[in-house]
Design an enzyme around this catalytic site. Structure first.
Site, PDB file in Angstrom:
ATOM      1  N   ASN A  17      -4.507  -0.958  10.570  1.00 27.74           N
ATOM      2  CA  ASN A  17      -3.744   0.238  10.945  1.00 27.74           C
ATOM      3  C   ASN A  17      -4.659   1.302  11.542  1.00 27.74           C
ATOM      4  OD1 ASN A  17      -0.743   0.163  10.297  1.00 27.74           O
ATOM      5  ND2 ASN A  17      -1.643  -0.794   8.475  1.00 27.74           N
ATOM      6  N   ARG A  95      -6.860   3.693  -3.590  1.00 31.09           N
ATOM      7  CA  ARG A  95      -7.063   4.475  -4.815  1.00 31.09           C
ATOM      8  C   ARG A  95      -5.851   5.352  -5.047  1.00 31.09           C
ATOM      9  NH1 ARG A  95     -10.751   3.166  -8.141  1.00 31.09           N
ATOM     10  NH2 ARG A  95     -11.126   5.319  -8.788  1.00 31.09           N
ATOM     11  N   ASN A 111       0.863   8.529   4.647  1.00 27.28           N
ATOM     12  CA  ASN A 111       0.509   7.186   4.190  1.00 27.28           C
ATOM     13  C   ASN A 111       1.427   6.177   4.855  1.00 27.28           C
ATOM     14  OD1 ASN A 111      -0.752   5.151   2.530  1.00 27.28           O
ATOM     15  ND2 ASN A 111       1.096   5.146   1.247  1.00 27.28           N
ATOM     16  N   HIS A 113       3.187   2.423   4.133  1.00 21.94           N
ATOM     17  CA  HIS A 113       3.485   1.520   3.025  1.00 21.94           C
ATOM     18  C   HIS A 113       4.285   0.326   3.566  1.00 21.94           C
ATOM     19  CE1 HIS A 113       4.206   0.297  -1.078  1.00 21.94           C
ATOM     20  NE2 HIS A 113       5.461   0.085  -0.742  1.00 21.94           N
ATOM     21  N   THR A 145       2.759  12.699  -1.656  1.00 22.50           N
ATOM     22  CA  THR A 145       3.002  13.656  -2.735  1.00 22.50           C
ATOM     23  C   THR A 145       2.404  13.061  -4.010  1.00 22.50           C
ATOM     24  OG1 THR A 145       5.153  12.653  -3.134  1.00 22.50           O
ATOM     25  CG2 THR A 145       5.116  14.602  -1.697  1.00 22.50           C
ATOM     26  N   GLN A 177       4.622  -4.348  13.073  1.00 19.09           N
ATOM     27  CA  GLN A 177       5.421  -3.127  13.228  1.00 19.09           C
ATOM     28  C   GLN A 177       4.693  -1.918  12.654  1.00 19.09           C
ATOM     29  OE1 GLN A 177       7.771  -3.223  15.279  1.00 19.09           O
ATOM     30  NE2 GLN A 177       7.585  -5.453  15.399  1.00 19.09           N
TER      31      GLN A 177
HETATM   32  C1  GRF Z   1      -1.060  -2.235   5.071  1.00 14.72           C
HETATM   33  O1  GRF Z   1      -0.098  -3.212   4.819  1.00 14.72           O
HETATM   34  C2  GRF Z   1      -0.551  -0.882   4.646  1.00 14.72           C
HETATM   35  O2  GRF Z   1       0.823  -0.727   4.805  1.00 14.72           O
HETATM   36  C3  GRF Z   1      -0.911  -0.852   3.186  1.00 14.72           C
HETATM   37  O3  GRF Z   1      -2.148  -1.504   3.090  1.00 14.72           O
HETATM   38  C4  GRF Z   1      -2.297  -2.411   4.179  1.00 14.72           C
HETATM   39  C5  GRF Z   1      -3.543  -2.027   4.894  1.00 14.72           C
HETATM   40  O4  GRF Z   1      -3.854  -2.921   5.922  1.00 14.72           O
HETATM   41  N1  GRF Z   1      -0.925   0.499   2.678  1.00 14.72           N
HETATM   42  P1  GRF Z   1      -4.952  -2.553   6.985  1.00 14.72           P
HETATM   43  O5  GRF Z   1      -6.234  -2.251   6.225  1.00 14.72           O
HETATM   44  O6  GRF Z   1      -4.474  -1.351   7.748  1.00 14.72           O
HETATM   45  O7  GRF Z   1      -5.086  -3.761   7.857  1.00 14.72           O
END
Ligand code: GRF
Length: 207
Positions: A17, A95, A111, A113, A145, A177
């Site tokens: 990401n 964390r 964040n 998720h 939060t 996505q």
């Molecule tokens: C992703 O699936 C994200 O949604 C979650 O942890 C994973 C991180 O993947 N919070 P990357 O390190 O961005 O490849």
């Protein structure tokens, strides 16, 4: 020229990401620049990716702080402020945060998720989606939060769950996505009046 807001990305692992955000921030018309990539894990593979992209990186190992979460977070906060960061993007940062950091960065920390929150907060989201019998799964960008994966939703992208999906196959579909959603959601936060992100036929993305 467009104003580029300085952001930090917090990672613990591979940083795919983060890579998507790096690519977006490299575009002249994208309203953010990456001032710092910060990790609690000095061995996070994403740190090398960030360094190779010429970005400032820092590792603040939580293990050096024993069990003192607050002291670790004070060090993170100091690093973020020293880098002049205005928004923080958690991207696979593994964390749990204490109220110190969530309060200090309230309204300025996002964040991503891997589920359509409020379904499946926490871990193993793809397994849980498959077990539930749901036909749709996806990912969410939300404000951070105090409660884990509970903050207001900024944007979501949905994908179908297919008959022969495994957690890995489904997770890969969601991750694709995530890489579209995070840059679009951050853009929406920084430029609220911008036109909504386009939707694609293979998924529904809404920010
Ligand atoms: C992703 O699936 C994200 O949604 C979650 O942890 C994973 C991180 O993947 N919070 P990357 O390190 O961005 O490849």
């Amino acid at each position: 020229m467009i104003h580029k807001t300085p952001i930090a990305i917090l990672i613990s692992g591979r940083g795919s990401n983060m890579r998507a955000l790096i690519e977006s921030c490299a575009r002249p018309d994208y309203p953010a620049r990456i001032a710092l990539v910060l990790s609690n894990n000095p061995d996070a593979p994403g740190l090398a990716v960030a360094r190779a992209a010429g970005l400032a990186t820092q590792a603040i190992d939580h293990r050096d702080y024993r069990r003192d979460r607050a002291a670790h977070e004070r060090a993170l906060d100091t690093a973020l402020r020293a880098a002049g960061v205005e928004y923080v993007c958690l991207a696979g940062y593994m964390r749990l945060l204490t109220p110190f950091l969530t309060t200090a960065w309230a309204g300025r920390m996002l964040n991503i998720h891997p589920s359509l929150l409020p379904a499946y907060p926490g871990l193993h989201t793809h397994e849980r989606a498959l077990e539930s019998g749901a036909r749709i799964h996806g990912c969410t960008v939300h404000w951070v939060t105090e409660g884990m994966d509970e903050g207001p939703i900024i944007g979501q992208a949905a994908v179908p769950i297919l008959a022969d999906d495994t957690p890995d196959v489904l997770g890969a579909r969601v991750l694709q996505q995530e890489h579209r959603l995070y840059p679009a959601a951050l853009h929406r936060v920084l430029v609220p009046d911008a036109a909504p992100a386009a939707t694609a036929s293979d998924c529904l993305l809404s920010v």
